[in-house]
Design a protein around this motif. Structure first.
Motif, short mmCIF file in Angstrom:
data_model
loop_
_atom_site.label_atom_id
_atom_site.label_comp_id
_atom_site.label_asym_id
_atom_site.label_seq_id
_atom_site.Cartn_x
_atom_site.Cartn_y
_atom_site.Cartn_z
N GLU A 36 -7.07 6.14 1.50
CA GLU A 36 -7.41 4.78 1.07
C GLU A 36 -6.42 3.79 1.66
N ARG A 64 -8.34 -2.33 7.67
CA ARG A 64 -9.12 -3.53 7.33
C ARG A 64 -8.24 -4.78 7.34
N LEU A 117 -7.31 0.65 4.04
CA LEU A 117 -6.95 -0.72 3.67
C LEU A 117 -6.09 -1.38 4.75
N GLU A 129 0.82 -1.21 0.00
CA GLU A 129 0.00 0.00 0.00
C GLU A 129 0.86 1.26 0.00
#
Length: 156
Positions: free
Chosen positions: A78, A85, A82, A65
């Motif tokens: 974002e 999560r 991510l 990421e």
């Protein structure tokens, strides 16, 4: 060949490669890409795909990421979502049902604070209260209590 404005990514990759004490050839081999291609990425001449970035990140043992953000594929928010999560989903101490409930709570708080979740997969489960403007916390508490009761009673 003109630079594609991914020099920041290339510089970062070079720094990470040097920190890992890998030669360009060693990293290329570990990531499964060609040595010239990786060199062009480091010099900012090529913009790699997300798949290539993932392979390079795995070889460097860093977050894919982070590379996606540096390459302009993801924005910082974002990436943070991510990662949050991913941590929840990877936690071995909670079961799948608990992970889904936790993700539902996370999504409800993000909605409450004006952020729209990228994926609504966790919303497919029946949430107790989905009315716009409703306080998401009481419904989330009910879901957690129901989940805890199911865990206490293995015959349910």
């Amino acid at each position: 060949m003109a630079s594609l404005n991914v020099g920041n990514l290339g510089e970062y990759l070079r720094e990470q490669r040097n920190a890992a004490q890998l030669s360009l050839r060693q990293l290329a081999d570990a990531a499964g890409v060609s040595n010239p291609y990786l060199s062009q990425i480091e010099r900012g001449l090529r913009k790699p795909s997300a798949e290539v970035l993932q392979q390079v990140a795995k070889a460097l043992r860093i977050s894919a990421e982070t590379l996606y953000v540096r390459a302009g594929i993801l924005d910082e928010r974002e990436r943070e979502e991510l990662e949050t999560r991913a941590v929840i989903l990877a936690d071995p101490s909670i079961n799948e049902r608990q992970k889904n409930v936790l993700l539902q709570i996370y999504d409800s708080f993000r909605r409450e604070n004006g952020f729209v979740p990228e994926t609504d997969e966790t919303d497919k489960a029946d949430e107790p209260d989905e009315t716009p403007g409703a306080d998401a916390t009481p419904g989330a508490d009910d879901a957690l209590k129901a989940d805890a009761a199911k865990d206490d009673n293995p015959h349910s």
